[in-house]
Write a protein that holds these residues in place. Structure first.
Motif, PDB file in Angstrom:
ATOM      1  N   ARG A  66      74.371  27.564 -41.795  1.00  0.00           N
ATOM      2  CA  ARG A  66      74.364  27.503 -43.252  1.00  0.00           C
ATOM      3  C   ARG A  66      72.934  27.683 -43.752  1.00  0.00           C
ATOM      4  NH1 ARG A  66      75.522  23.122 -45.732  1.00  0.00           N
ATOM      5  NH2 ARG A  66      76.874  23.937 -47.378  1.00  0.00           N
ATOM      6  N   VAL A  67      72.777  28.442 -44.807  1.00  0.00           N
ATOM      7  CA  VAL A  67      71.465  28.727 -45.372  1.00  0.00           C
ATOM      8  C   VAL A  67      71.531  28.554 -46.884  1.00  0.00           C
ATOM      9  CG1 VAL A  67      69.632  30.434 -45.653  1.00  0.00           C
ATOM     10  CG2 VAL A  67      70.956  30.372 -43.532  1.00  0.00           C
ATOM     11  N   ALA A  68      70.588  27.785 -47.429  1.00  0.00           N
ATOM     12  CA  ALA A  68      70.522  27.608 -48.877  1.00  0.00           C
ATOM     13  C   ALA A  68      69.881  28.838 -49.517  1.00  0.00           C
ATOM     14  CB  ALA A  68      69.717  26.362 -49.222  1.00  0.00           C
TER      15      ALA A  68
ATOM     16  N   ALA B 186      64.134  31.087 -45.683  1.00  0.00           N
ATOM     17  CA  ALA B 186      65.492  31.270 -45.180  1.00  0.00           C
ATOM     18  C   ALA B 186      65.528  32.285 -44.055  1.00  0.00           C
ATOM     19  CB  ALA B 186      66.413  31.704 -46.313  1.00  0.00           C
ATOM     20  N   SER B 187      64.725  33.325 -44.159  1.00  0.00           N
ATOM     21  CA  SER B 187      64.665  34.352 -43.110  1.00  0.00           C
ATOM     22  C   SER B 187      64.124  33.762 -41.813  1.00  0.00           C
ATOM     23  CB  SER B 187      63.785  35.520 -43.565  1.00  0.00           C
ATOM     24  OG  SER B 187      64.329  36.146 -44.714  1.00  0.00           O
ATOM     25  N   ARG B 188      63.056  32.974 -41.924  1.00  0.00           N
ATOM     26  CA  ARG B 188      62.493  32.342 -40.726  1.00  0.00           C
ATOM     27  C   ARG B 188      63.503  31.421 -40.070  1.00  0.00           C
ATOM     28  NH1 ARG B 188      57.903  31.102 -43.847  1.00  0.00           N
ATOM     29  NH2 ARG B 188      58.548  28.918 -43.731  1.00  0.00           N
ATOM     30  N   TYR B 189      64.246  30.690 -40.893  1.00  0.00           N
ATOM     31  CA  TYR B 189      65.240  29.768 -40.347  1.00  0.00           C
ATOM     32  C   TYR B 189      66.295  30.518 -39.536  1.00  0.00           C
ATOM     33  CZ  TYR B 189      69.119  26.487 -40.155  1.00  0.00           C
ATOM     34  OH  TYR B 189      70.151  25.705 -39.720  1.00  0.00           O
ATOM     35  N   LEU B 190      66.772  31.629 -40.055  1.00  0.00           N
ATOM     36  CA  LEU B 190      67.798  32.395 -39.353  1.00  0.00           C
ATOM     37  C   LEU B 190      67.257  33.038 -38.070  1.00  0.00           C
ATOM     38  CD1 LEU B 190      69.640  34.191 -42.291  1.00  0.00           C
ATOM     39  CD2 LEU B 190      70.662  32.581 -40.678  1.00  0.00           C
ATOM     40  N   VAL B 191      66.075  33.642 -38.162  1.00  0.00           N
ATOM     41  CA  VAL B 191      65.567  34.428 -37.039  1.00  0.00           C
ATOM     42  C   VAL B 191      64.872  33.568 -35.989  1.00  0.00           C
ATOM     43  CG1 VAL B 191      64.001  36.303 -36.380  1.00  0.00           C
ATOM     44  CG2 VAL B 191      65.359  36.476 -38.476  1.00  0.00           C
ATOM     45  N   ARG B 192      64.039  32.640 -36.424  1.00  0.00           N
ATOM     46  CA  ARG B 192      63.269  31.846 -35.465  1.00  0.00           C
ATOM     47  C   ARG B 192      64.042  30.663 -34.908  1.00  0.00           C
ATOM     48  NH1 ARG B 192      57.170  31.620 -38.167  1.00  0.00           N
ATOM     49  NH2 ARG B 192      56.839  33.891 -38.251  1.00  0.00           N
ATOM     50  N   VAL B 193      64.837  30.026 -35.751  1.00  0.00           N
ATOM     51  CA  VAL B 193      65.583  28.853 -35.289  1.00  0.00           C
ATOM     52  C   VAL B 193      66.870  29.255 -34.590  1.00  0.00           C
ATOM     53  CG1 VAL B 193      66.731  26.713 -35.988  1.00  0.00           C
ATOM     54  CG2 VAL B 193      64.588  27.401 -37.090  1.00  0.00           C
ATOM     55  N   HIS B 194      67.639  30.152 -35.212  1.00  0.00           N
ATOM     56  CA  HIS B 194      68.937  30.522 -34.649  1.00  0.00           C
ATOM     57  C   HIS B 194      68.932  31.863 -33.917  1.00  0.00           C
ATOM     58  CE1 HIS B 194      71.342  27.210 -36.239  1.00  0.00           C
ATOM     59  NE2 HIS B 194      70.598  27.284 -37.328  1.00  0.00           N
ATOM     60  N   ARG B 195      67.827  32.577 -34.007  1.00  0.00           N
ATOM     61  CA  ARG B 195      67.671  33.840 -33.291  1.00  0.00           C
ATOM     62  C   ARG B 195      68.824  34.814 -33.568  1.00  0.00           C
ATOM     63  NH1 ARG B 195      63.512  33.182 -29.823  1.00  0.00           N
ATOM     64  NH2 ARG B 195      62.951  31.045 -29.230  1.00  0.00           N
TER      65      ARG B 195
ATOM     66  N   VAL C 110      76.882  31.232 -43.453  1.00  0.00           N
ATOM     67  CA  VAL C 110      77.354  30.831 -44.771  1.00  0.00           C
ATOM     68  C   VAL C 110      76.146  30.591 -45.660  1.00  0.00           C
ATOM     69  CG1 VAL C 110      78.535  29.046 -46.120  1.00  0.00           C
ATOM     70  CG2 VAL C 110      79.514  29.836 -43.952  1.00  0.00           C
ATOM     71  N   ALA C 111      76.100  31.278 -46.780  1.00  0.00           N
ATOM     72  CA  ALA C 111      75.049  31.066 -47.773  1.00  0.00           C
ATOM     73  C   ALA C 111      75.597  30.133 -48.852  1.00  0.00           C
ATOM     74  CB  ALA C 111      74.633  32.396 -48.389  1.00  0.00           C
ATOM     75  N   PHE C 112      74.785  29.140 -49.249  1.00  0.00           N
ATOM     76  CA  PHE C 112      75.249  28.233 -50.309  1.00  0.00           C
ATOM     77  C   PHE C 112      74.139  28.024 -51.329  1.00  0.00           C
ATOM     78  CE2 PHE C 112      73.060  25.350 -47.487  1.00  0.00           C
ATOM     79  CZ  PHE C 112      72.647  24.265 -48.260  1.00  0.00           C
ATOM     80  N   ASP C 113      74.564  27.858 -52.566  1.00  0.00           N
ATOM     81  CA  ASP C 113      73.657  27.631 -53.677  1.00  0.00           C
ATOM     82  C   ASP C 113      73.919  26.226 -54.207  1.00  0.00           C
ATOM     83  OD1 ASP C 113      72.302  27.486 -56.081  1.00  0.00           O
ATOM     84  OD2 ASP C 113      72.746  29.555 -56.663  1.00  0.00           O
TER      85      ASP C 113
ATOM     86  N   ASP D 224      67.489  20.243 -46.720  1.00  0.00           N
ATOM     87  CA  ASP D 224      67.751  20.365 -45.280  1.00  0.00           C
ATOM     88  C   ASP D 224      68.932  19.489 -44.871  1.00  0.00           C
ATOM     89  OD1 ASP D 224      65.682  22.149 -44.978  1.00  0.00           O
ATOM     90  OD2 ASP D 224      64.242  20.657 -44.260  1.00  0.00           O
ATOM     91  N   ALA D 225      69.003  18.278 -45.432  1.00  0.00           N
ATOM     92  CA  ALA D 225      70.106  17.377 -45.100  1.00  0.00           C
ATOM     93  C   ALA D 225      71.435  17.931 -45.589  1.00  0.00           C
ATOM     94  CB  ALA D 225      69.855  15.994 -45.703  1.00  0.00           C
ATOM     95  N   ALA D 226      71.448  18.565 -46.760  1.00  0.00           N
ATOM     96  CA  ALA D 226      72.673  19.178 -47.274  1.00  0.00           C
ATOM     97  C   ALA D 226      73.109  20.314 -46.361  1.00  0.00           C
ATOM     98  CB  ALA D 226      72.446  19.684 -48.699  1.00  0.00           C
ATOM     99  N   ARG D 227      72.152  21.115 -45.930  1.00  0.00           N
ATOM    100  CA  ARG D 227      72.473  22.233 -45.029  1.00  0.00           C
ATOM    101  C   ARG D 227      73.072  21.721 -43.719  1.00  0.00           C
ATOM    102  NH1 ARG D 227      69.734  23.624 -40.967  1.00  0.00           N
ATOM    103  NH2 ARG D 227      67.792  22.670 -41.676  1.00  0.00           N
ATOM    104  N   GLN D 228      72.463  20.702 -43.146  1.00  0.00           N
ATOM    105  CA  GLN D 228      72.906  20.187 -41.855  1.00  0.00           C
ATOM    106  C   GLN D 228      74.252  19.480 -41.934  1.00  0.00           C
ATOM    107  OE1 GLN D 228      69.586  17.728 -40.813  1.00  0.00           O
ATOM    108  NE2 GLN D 228      68.268  19.449 -40.273  1.00  0.00           N
ATOM    109  N   SER D 229      74.494  18.800 -43.049  1.00  0.00           N
ATOM    110  CA  SER D 229      75.713  17.999 -43.164  1.00  0.00           C
ATOM    111  C   SER D 229      76.905  18.776 -43.703  1.00  0.00           C
ATOM    112  CB  SER D 229      75.450  16.791 -44.077  1.00  0.00           C
ATOM    113  OG  SER D 229      75.162  17.213 -45.402  1.00  0.00           O
ATOM    114  N   GLY D 230      76.657  19.978 -44.228  1.00  0.00           N
ATOM    115  CA  GLY D 230      77.749  20.755 -44.807  1.00  0.00           C
ATOM    116  C   GLY D 230      77.980  20.490 -46.270  1.00  0.00           C
TER     117      GLY D 230
END
Length: 251
Positions: A12-14, A29-38, A46-49, A142-148
């Protein structure tokens, strides 16, 4: 045994100002997707606003460490939002306790969090209040992203206890006092999640007797929560967990 794909976590990405179509994600958000999740081309997420309380399925079109191009599908209401109108007034504690409280409060569905300065609050934010507030917003996100969770709680600027009490508009109000005669379950026996509720928790050492009297004068009902003395951050998490259980639909 469950298959690995059956228990895989959804990425999930905000994304602010989320809209259907192709777009380039912000650097964070780009760093999170590429560096953390590769992730690579074709990877779903899932993108959320959190401000608009919407989400959408998205697919990576082009992945770079600082810039990810993606396609966002049709928007839909966020699947998980805060179900109870709970405001937590938390007496500012030492060190990084506030970080833990924000994370847990977000994951447990608090609607609003007010950091309160009390007589026994050791830290004094002063000129650092703005800097800390920005950090707290990121922790909540970050907590919202992790918890859904599809939204984030309102984080009010730090306030003195007297001001926080005066600005509390919830009709139902409680303050944790270990020696109180009334138990939490008794106080909330007829409470429902649609009714706004404010809960006040003191810092290390608790609230002074004068502060408890101020809270009572402001309409807060003293309640006890179990037989043990809890750390201030533990009390916040445990109380919100109990309120979440109260708010669960009864079948």
């Amino acid at each position: 045994m469950l298959r690995a794909e059956a228990v895989a976590r959804v990425i999930r990405v905000a994304v602010e100002d989320l809209a259907e179509g192709e777009r380039t994600l912000p650097e964070a958000a780009s760093r999170y997707l590429v560096r953390v999740h590769r992730v690579g081309e074709g990877a779903p997420f899932v993108a959320f606003d959190p401000s608009a309380r919407v989400e959408a399925d998205a697919t990576v079109l082009d992945a770079h460490k600082q810039r990810v191009r993606c396609r966002v599908g049709p928007l839909r209401p966020a699947s998980a939002l805060a179900s109870a109108k709970v405001t937590l007034l938390w007496g500012l504690g030492k060190g990084d306790k506030i970080d833990h409280v924000i994370r847990d409060a977000t994951a447990l569905g608090v609607e609003r969090l007010v950091v309160v300065s009390t007589e026994r609050s050791v830290p004094r934010l002063g000129e650092r209040a703005r800097e800390r507030s920005d950090r707290w917003q990121q922790i909540a996100l970050d907590a919202a992203r992790q918890s859904g969770r599809g939204d984030v709680p309102e984080l009010s600027p730090p306030a003195a206890l007297e001001q926080a009490l005066a600005e509390t508009g919830a009709p139902r109000r409680i303050v944790l006092v270990p020696e109180a005669e009334l138990a939490l379950a008794q106080a909330l026996a007829d409470w429902h999640p649609g009714e706004p509720l404010a809960a006040l928790i003191g810092p290390e050492g608790g609230l002074t007797q004068e502060e408890i009297e101020q809270a009572v004068a402001a309409g807060f009902v003293p309640v006890r929560f179990g037989p043990f003395v809890l750390r201030t951050e533990t009390a916040a998490t445990a109380l919100l967990g109990a309120l979440l259980a109260f708010a669960e639909p009864r079948r």
